[in-house]
Motif scaffolding. Structure first.
Motif, mmCIF file in Angstrom:
data_model
loop_
_atom_site.group_PDB
_atom_site.id
_atom_site.type_symbol
_atom_site.label_atom_id
_atom_site.label_comp_id
_atom_site.label_asym_id
_atom_site.label_seq_id
_atom_site.Cartn_x
_atom_site.Cartn_y
_atom_site.Cartn_z
ATOM 1 N N THR A 184 37.123 13.138 83.210
ATOM 2 C CA THR A 184 38.450 13.598 83.643
ATOM 3 C C THR A 184 38.853 14.876 82.916
ATOM 4 O O THR A 184 39.543 15.728 83.493
ATOM 5 N N ALA A 185 38.423 15.033 81.668
ATOM 6 C CA ALA A 185 38.744 16.260 80.930
ATOM 7 C C ALA A 185 38.026 17.455 81.538
ATOM 8 O O ALA A 185 38.594 18.548 81.674
ATOM 9 N N LEU A 186 36.763 17.253 81.924
ATOM 10 C CA LEU A 186 36.010 18.343 82.558
ATOM 11 C C LEU A 186 36.601 18.686 83.918
ATOM 12 O O LEU A 186 36.704 19.869 84.291
ATOM 13 N N GLU A 187 37.013 17.657 84.668
ATOM 14 C CA GLU A 187 37.617 17.913 85.979
ATOM 15 C C GLU A 187 38.963 18.623 85.821
ATOM 16 O O GLU A 187 39.325 19.475 86.635
ATOM 17 N N HIS A 188 39.697 18.270 84.763
ATOM 18 C CA HIS A 188 40.962 18.951 84.478
ATOM 19 C C HIS A 188 40.720 20.440 84.211
ATOM 20 O O HIS A 188 41.453 21.300 84.697
ATOM 21 N N ALA A 189 39.649 20.747 83.473
ATOM 22 C CA ALA A 189 39.312 22.150 83.204
ATOM 23 C C ALA A 189 38.975 22.880 84.497
ATOM 24 O O ALA A 189 39.408 24.027 84.715
ATOM 25 N N ARG A 190 38.220 22.228 85.372
ATOM 26 C CA ARG A 190 37.878 22.860 86.645
ATOM 27 C C ARG A 190 39.125 23.080 87.501
ATOM 28 O O ARG A 190 39.247 24.106 88.177
ATOM 29 N N ALA A 191 40.031 22.119 87.465
ATOM 30 C CA ALA A 191 41.266 22.255 88.242
ATOM 31 C C ALA A 191 42.123 23.405 87.721
ATOM 32 O O ALA A 191 42.728 24.149 88.503
ATOM 33 N N MET A 192 42.159 23.574 86.413
ATOM 34 C CA MET A 192 42.928 24.685 85.836
ATOM 35 C C MET A 192 42.340 26.023 86.254
ATOM 36 O O MET A 192 43.055 26.968 86.596
ATOM 37 N N ALA A 193 41.002 26.097 86.261
ATOM 38 C CA ALA A 193 40.350 27.337 86.693
ATOM 39 C C ALA A 193 40.636 27.608 88.164
ATOM 40 O O ALA A 193 40.916 28.739 88.567
ATOM 41 N N GLY A 194 40.569 26.541 88.977
ATOM 42 C CA GLY A 194 40.802 26.701 90.406
ATOM 43 C C GLY A 194 42.211 27.124 90.740
ATOM 44 O O GLY A 194 42.437 27.752 91.788
ATOM 45 N N ARG A 195 43.161 26.827 89.885
ATOM 46 C CA ARG A 195 44.552 27.201 90.126
ATOM 47 C C ARG A 195 44.921 28.538 89.503
ATOM 48 O O ARG A 195 46.060 28.966 89.561
ATOM 49 N N GLY A 196 43.949 29.150 88.884
ATOM 50 C CA GLY A 196 44.175 30.491 88.360
ATOM 51 C C GLY A 196 44.820 30.561 86.990
ATOM 52 O O GLY A 196 45.232 31.637 86.558
ATOM 53 N N TYR A 197 44.916 29.435 86.282
ATOM 54 C CA TYR A 197 45.489 29.463 84.945
ATOM 55 C C TYR A 197 44.472 30.017 83.951
ATOM 56 O O TYR A 197 43.269 29.850 84.115
ATOM 57 N N SER A 198 44.972 30.658 82.923
ATOM 58 C CA SER A 198 44.073 31.240 81.927
ATOM 59 C C SER A 198 43.480 30.146 81.050
ATOM 60 O O SER A 198 44.017 29.037 80.941
ATOM 61 N N VAL A 199 42.384 30.482 80.401
ATOM 62 C CA VAL A 199 41.747 29.531 79.496
ATOM 63 C C VAL A 199 42.671 29.213 78.322
ATOM 64 O O VAL A 199 42.655 28.100 77.780
#
Length: 422
Positions: free
Chosen positions: A87-102
């Protein structure tokens, strides 16, 4: 307490026992802690509640990370064995997909660690009767939590970067496909293409090409400079290899692309870069045609081995039309210019004088102003040019003018070597 995170064997037995008991007790309330951690994060990171899916993934990440870390403590597993939950990895992918910065994504972990310190560890310290034992347990949990977050945040950051790269690669591929379809004149959904390209395909389209032989030039910045000149801070830019760039500007009116209008832009182009502009044209067909002209203009500049910083296709159209077969072009120039069709300095002066007079429709004064010499000098050079040519300037004027234009752009490429004047 100076111990490596997770190395419970270095702790007193009483601390290890209490540490594992505490972790087991906390595991029994993971769901409640996860809900509380989510609320804590939402107060500080509004992006976490952007949509229900992201909110759910944030909660899942809170729960899975708490459960993983506490389970490892309970069973004495060193933190070096930790890996990011799904779920943590999927959360990271979701953040990238929504255009949020690292940085925004990693802030979740910093805030989560802050929650663990403020809410969970404080509670342990207050509820444990032996202050010394409580301090030892809390210190180890704090050290372990920091090491766990440090390790997991590195993994999720790497997954974020990988997902962002996948998204950008897909976007680049989609953009390239849309551009190539437009250039090829294929059938395409214009509205979808506009969304893919973030570029309006209605109105006037001005295509341009930038290229360089240097490795240290930011062509994207050059493309943005071209766009800004035409009032478009975000032109459509598509790399063409490492040293070339295609670009388009969309405007509501036809922009001015005469050489005089482009002088301010030329002054902003790096010395090692050349750019050609297509003629502005309307709609999807204009997108294609203007680009094709810019590309053909590049061909002429590269053939000549010289050119201005920025050149509109209109200045090269005649040469482009007449230079498809260079052998025929050379033969045409030799026939029309006769003895002027050589690379000597004198011949160059005479050709320039003759061209200036033809451009001025026979006006010696205007030609003199253009060349920066006296009127009589122009007249003398024109007479010598006529002698070398073997014909007066008023015979075969169109052909003479075309031949001079060809030499003016292509230079030595269409001239014979300088004669031996000894």
């Amino acid at each position: 307490m100076d111990v490596s995170a997770g190395q419970q064997e270095d702790l007193p037995e009483s601390v290890v026992i209490e540490l594992r008991r505490t972790a087991a007790d906390l595991l029994g309330h993971v769901a409640s802690y996860a809900d509380d951690m989510l609320a804590y994060i939402l107060e500080r990171i509004p992006e976490a509640s952007a949509d229900e899916e992201l909110r759910g993934l944030t909660l899942g990440s809170c729960s899975s990370n708490l459960e993983a870390a506490l389970s490892m403590v309970r069973h004495g597993i060193d933190v070096s064995a930790a890996s990011a939950p799904v779920t943590a990895l999927e959360h990271a992918r979701a953040m990238a997909g929504r255009g949020y910065s690292v940085d925004v994504m990693l802030r979740f972990y910093r805030i989560g660690h802050a929650y663990f310190s403020e809410r969970i560890l404080t509670g342990i310290n207050d509820s444990m009767p032996d202050p010394a034992l409580a301090l030892a347990v809390v210190a180890h949990l704090q050290h372990y939590a920091f090491a766990y977050v440090d390790r997991i945040s590195s993994e999720v950051a790497a997954e974020y970067v990988a997902e962002l790269d996948r998204i950008q690669t897909q976007a680049r591929a989609a953009r390239t496909d849309a551009v190539r379809t437009l250039i090829a004149g294929g059938r395409i959904d214009l509205r979808r293409a506009e969304r893919t390209l973030s570029h309006r395909l209605t109105g006037w389209q001005t295509g341009f090409v930038c290229w360089t032989d240097s490795d240290d030039v930011d062509l994207a910045r050059v493309g943005e400079t071209v766009g800004a000149h035409f009032g478009s801070p975000h032109p459509l830019l598509v790399p063409d290899g490492a040293r070339a760039l295609w670009g388009w500007v969309s405007t509501t009116g036809a922009p001015d692309v005469a050489p005089t209008d482009l002088k301010p832009l030329a002054g902003k182009i790096p010395d090692t870069v050349r750019a050609t502009l297509g003629t502005p044209a309307q709609g999807a067909a204009g997108f294609r045609d203007s680009h094709v002209q810019a590309q053909r203009g590049r061909r002429i500049i590269e053939l000549a081995g010289r050119g201005a910083a920025v050149t509109p296709y209109a200045e090269l159209a005649l040469v482009d039309t007449m230079s498809g077969d260079l052998d025929l072009t050379r033969a045409f120039v030799a026939t029309e210019l006769g003895g002027l069709a050589v690379t000597g300095r004198r011949e160059e002066e005479e050709r320039r004088a003759l061209l200036a007079v033809l451009d001025a429709q026979g006006g010696l004064a205007a030609a003199a102003d253009e060349l920066g010499v006296h009127r009589n000098t122009v007249l003398q050079r024109v007479r010598r040019a006529e002698e070398r040519r073997g014909l007066p300037a008023n015979e075969r004027v169109a052909e003479l003018h075309a031949a001079l234009r060809l030499v003016g752009v292509l230079g030595p490429l269409v001239l014979a070597p300088e004669p031996d004047r000894a």
